[in-house]
Design an enzyme around this catalytic site. Sequence first.
Site, PDB file in Angstrom:
ATOM      1  N   LYS A 129      30.098  32.583  13.821  1.00  0.00           N
ATOM      2  CA  LYS A 129      31.297  33.167  13.205  1.00  0.00           C
ATOM      3  C   LYS A 129      30.854  34.058  12.054  1.00  0.00           C
ATOM      4  O   LYS A 129      29.798  33.843  11.463  1.00  0.00           O
ATOM      5  CB  LYS A 129      32.204  32.057  12.649  1.00  0.00           C
ATOM      6  CG  LYS A 129      33.637  32.485  12.443  1.00  0.00           C
ATOM      7  CD  LYS A 129      34.432  32.389  13.730  1.00  0.00           C
ATOM      8  CE  LYS A 129      35.841  32.858  13.598  1.00  0.00           C
ATOM      9  NZ  LYS A 129      36.639  32.498  14.776  1.00  0.00           N
ATOM     10  N   ASP A 169      39.108  38.096  14.810  1.00  0.00           N
ATOM     11  CA  ASP A 169      39.739  36.879  14.284  1.00  0.00           C
ATOM     12  C   ASP A 169      40.785  37.410  13.295  1.00  0.00           C
ATOM     13  O   ASP A 169      41.223  38.571  13.418  1.00  0.00           O
ATOM     14  CB  ASP A 169      38.699  35.967  13.613  1.00  0.00           C
ATOM     15  CG  ASP A 169      39.250  34.556  13.346  1.00  0.00           C
ATOM     16  OD1 ASP A 169      39.318  33.756  14.281  1.00  0.00           O
ATOM     17  OD2 ASP A 169      39.642  34.259  12.191  1.00  0.00           O
TER      18      ASP A 169
HETATM   19  P1  NDP Z   1      45.923  37.959  12.839  1.00  0.00           P
HETATM   20  O1  NDP Z   1      45.239  38.594  11.715  1.00  0.00           O
HETATM   21  O2  NDP Z   1      46.334  38.789  14.011  1.00  0.00           O
HETATM   22  O3  NDP Z   1      47.223  37.184  12.336  1.00  0.00           O
HETATM   23  C1  NDP Z   1      47.120  36.187  11.391  1.00  0.00           C
HETATM   24  C2  NDP Z   1      48.501  35.642  11.104  1.00  0.00           C
HETATM   25  O4  NDP Z   1      48.387  34.461  10.331  1.00  0.00           O
HETATM   26  C3  NDP Z   1      49.341  36.604  10.295  1.00  0.00           C
HETATM   27  O5  NDP Z   1      50.696  36.424  10.612  1.00  0.00           O
HETATM   28  C4  NDP Z   1      49.044  36.158   8.871  1.00  0.00           C
HETATM   29  O6  NDP Z   1      50.033  36.502   7.929  1.00  0.00           O
HETATM   30  C5  NDP Z   1      48.974  34.666   9.043  1.00  0.00           C
HETATM   31  N1  NDP Z   1      48.106  34.110   7.996  1.00  0.00           N
HETATM   32  C6  NDP Z   1      46.806  34.431   7.766  1.00  0.00           C
HETATM   33  N2  NDP Z   1      46.346  33.767   6.693  1.00  0.00           N
HETATM   34  C7  NDP Z   1      47.376  33.044   6.241  1.00  0.00           C
HETATM   35  C8  NDP Z   1      47.536  32.162   5.157  1.00  0.00           C
HETATM   36  N3  NDP Z   1      46.515  31.895   4.311  1.00  0.00           N
HETATM   37  N4  NDP Z   1      48.750  31.568   5.011  1.00  0.00           N
HETATM   38  C9  NDP Z   1      49.774  31.842   5.870  1.00  0.00           C
HETATM   39  N5  NDP Z   1      49.678  32.672   6.904  1.00  0.00           N
HETATM   40  C10 NDP Z   1      48.509  33.263   7.085  1.00  0.00           C
HETATM   41  O7  NDP Z   1      44.960  36.778  13.330  1.00  0.00           O
HETATM   42  P2  NDP Z   1      44.955  35.968  14.707  1.00  0.00           P
HETATM   43  O8  NDP Z   1      46.327  35.865  15.260  1.00  0.00           O
HETATM   44  O9  NDP Z   1      43.881  36.529  15.540  1.00  0.00           O
HETATM   45  O10 NDP Z   1      44.453  34.531  14.218  1.00  0.00           O
HETATM   46  C11 NDP Z   1      45.340  33.481  13.873  1.00  0.00           C
HETATM   47  C12 NDP Z   1      44.593  32.148  13.988  1.00  0.00           C
HETATM   48  O11 NDP Z   1      44.130  31.971  15.324  1.00  0.00           O
HETATM   49  C13 NDP Z   1      43.361  32.016  13.100  1.00  0.00           C
HETATM   50  O12 NDP Z   1      43.224  30.664  12.710  1.00  0.00           O
HETATM   51  C14 NDP Z   1      42.218  32.373  14.054  1.00  0.00           C
HETATM   52  O13 NDP Z   1      41.006  31.811  13.632  1.00  0.00           O
HETATM   53  C15 NDP Z   1      42.728  31.723  15.331  1.00  0.00           C
HETATM   54  N6  NDP Z   1      42.168  32.206  16.583  1.00  0.00           N
HETATM   55  C16 NDP Z   1      42.168  33.533  16.900  1.00  0.00           C
HETATM   56  C17 NDP Z   1      41.662  33.949  18.113  1.00  0.00           C
HETATM   57  C18 NDP Z   1      41.699  35.361  18.548  1.00  0.00           C
HETATM   58  O14 NDP Z   1      41.273  35.643  19.672  1.00  0.00           O
HETATM   59  N7  NDP Z   1      42.202  36.292  17.754  1.00  0.00           N
HETATM   60  C19 NDP Z   1      41.071  32.986  19.069  1.00  0.00           C
HETATM   61  C20 NDP Z   1      41.199  31.612  18.661  1.00  0.00           C
HETATM   62  C21 NDP Z   1      41.714  31.251  17.457  1.00  0.00           C
HETATM   63  P3  NDP Z   1      49.759  37.668   6.850  1.00  0.00           P
HETATM   64  O15 NDP Z   1      49.880  38.946   7.624  1.00  0.00           O
HETATM   65  O16 NDP Z   1      50.803  37.478   5.827  1.00  0.00           O
HETATM   66  O17 NDP Z   1      48.369  37.452   6.322  1.00  0.00           O
HETATM   67  O1  2IT Z   2      38.311  31.537  17.013  1.00  0.00           O
HETATM   68  C1  2IT Z   2      38.032  32.149  18.059  1.00  0.00           C
HETATM   69  O2  2IT Z   2      37.742  31.543  19.100  1.00  0.00           O
HETATM   70  C2  2IT Z   2      38.049  33.613  18.037  1.00  0.00           C
HETATM   71  N1  2IT Z   2      38.392  34.186  17.015  1.00  0.00           N
HETATM   72  C3  2IT Z   2      37.650  34.384  19.252  1.00  0.00           C
HETATM   73  C4  2IT Z   2      36.160  34.499  19.341  1.00  0.00           C
HETATM   74  C5  2IT Z   2      35.628  35.389  20.426  1.00  0.00           C
HETATM   75  O3  2IT Z   2      34.407  35.558  20.425  1.00  0.00           O
HETATM   76  O4  2IT Z   2      36.384  35.899  21.262  1.00  0.00           O
END
Ligand code: NDP
Ligand code: 2IT
Length: 449
Positions: A129, A169
């Site tokens: 990561k 992420d």
């Molecule tokens: P994005 O940046 O697209 O969206 C993040 C969302 O979470 C936004 O709505 C943001 O709000 C909110 N958020 C972030 N930080 C905080 C906080 N401290 N408190 C409250 N809300 C918060 O990210 P993703 O959708 O990609 O990721 C969301 C989660 O999913 C994370 O935990 C990530 O690690 C996990 N994840 C992502 C994957 C991927 O493929 N993208 C795969 C697997 C897991 P704001 O705009 O106000 O910051």
């Molecule tokens: O938390 C996760 O699994 C991710 N942000 C996606 C990682 C990836 O390599 O697609």
Amino acid sequence: MSFKTEYMQDLMNRVEKNHPAQPEFHQAVREVLLCMEPVAERNPQYVEAGIFERIVEPERAIIFRVSWVDDAGKVQVNRGYRVQFNSAIGPYKGGLRLHPSVNLGVIKFLGFEQIFKNSLTGLPMGGGKGGSDFDPKGKSDGEIMRFCQSFMTELAKHIGADTDVPAGDIGVGAREIGYLFGQYKRLRNEFTGVLTGKGLNYGGSLVRTQATGYGLCYFTQEMLATKNDSFKDKTVVISGSGNVAIYAAEKATQLGGKVVALSDSNGYIYDANGIDLDAVKEIKEVKRLRIKEYIANHPNAEYHEGCKGIWTIKCDIALPCATQNELDGEAAKTLVANGVMAVAEGANMPSTPEAVDTFQAAGILFAPGKASNAGGVATSGLEMSQNSMRYSWTAEEVDAKLQDIMKHIHKTCKDAATEYGEPNNYVLGANIGGFLKVADAMYAQGVAY
Ligand code: NDP
Ligand code: 2IT
């Protein structure tokens, strides 16, 4: 929950002492080690080979300066990280997070989780990561580009299609991956699958954008099926409004559920008629605005300040898809009191340990992120396969593979949990199911790593 064996308690004490002031990392390690006690008992060879001591220590952690010039011509400095945690079963693989809360401990917790998640997918990917404390909010496209180019100028020395393959992420989506990929290609004069989540016209995979959210719903569907139930006519609450939340909402709706709430870090929207997802996509993906904007064109919807209040909404299914520790013990008690039947984590470690204990004590279906959000990285793995073949599968082909993988992960968790005497404990099942493949590979490869 506390440790039953001195061996694991001692190891946990050492992790806390050797990695001071990294509470998220401690939390993630503790959850896994608690599940490892029966594994160590049945597999003395892992203890003899020091597998547990080794798996909690990153193989390598790179920390670097990222300096860039803002639109006013001022020099800005951020800190970049890449934690290459475990390469026993494949190249390091995991996303990059851009958020002001990023520090070494946060990246280590995420890299550690990624080891088990990637193993569960069944694909050959190790765990890693990275990210930075850079805050993308309010930055211009030019500033984002210059930051990403500077970040990649250092990162390029440490990654490669067969070494370490980053992705998105929090704060890293298609735009950022484009800038990062462009800079890597410029520096190396090489067009390779060194990043996933790429644009479709330069090596990206169909369905990668949707994959984490869709996969989360496929996993939830499998859990619900064990109770002869489904998404049909269920009220669904989803936190966040980013990549994972939006596509979880899309799939939950397609499967017959009604999504009534979404949030961002400022507050949440509630629309009893069901969220208008096209409007959310326009606000978040196109205009990059706050979720609050939704109420301007949806007079029946409500906006509430503060993101935690979202868990007071009565629902059947809750999908936390924002960030770590966003759902605490009190929120979990409220959800249970309101009759929630399933909670599946789209984010990484969104539920605090108290929340997980509350869900498990109440006997509801609870899916830990390392199992239920693995669809994103799994589809990244499929992107790597397509890049290696110099070929692209259709959306139907990728989606079918994603569904198979999520079913397989569900079965792996269920089987491991059953074998270890707690058939409904998906936390135990995910940790053991993910661990065994990595442990056996480490064992086979000897002691150096
Ligand atoms: P994005 O940046 O697209 O969206 C993040 C969302 O979470 C936004 O709505 C943001 O709000 C909110 N958020 C972030 N930080 C905080 C906080 N401290 N408190 C409250 N809300 C918060 O990210 P993703 O959708 O990609 O990721 C969301 C989660 O999913 C994370 O935990 C990530 O690690 C996990 N994840 C992502 C994957 C991927 O493929 N993208 C795969 C697997 C897991 P704001 O705009 O106000 O910051
Ligand atoms: O938390 C996760 O699994 C991710 N942000 C996606 C990682 C990836 O390599 O697609």
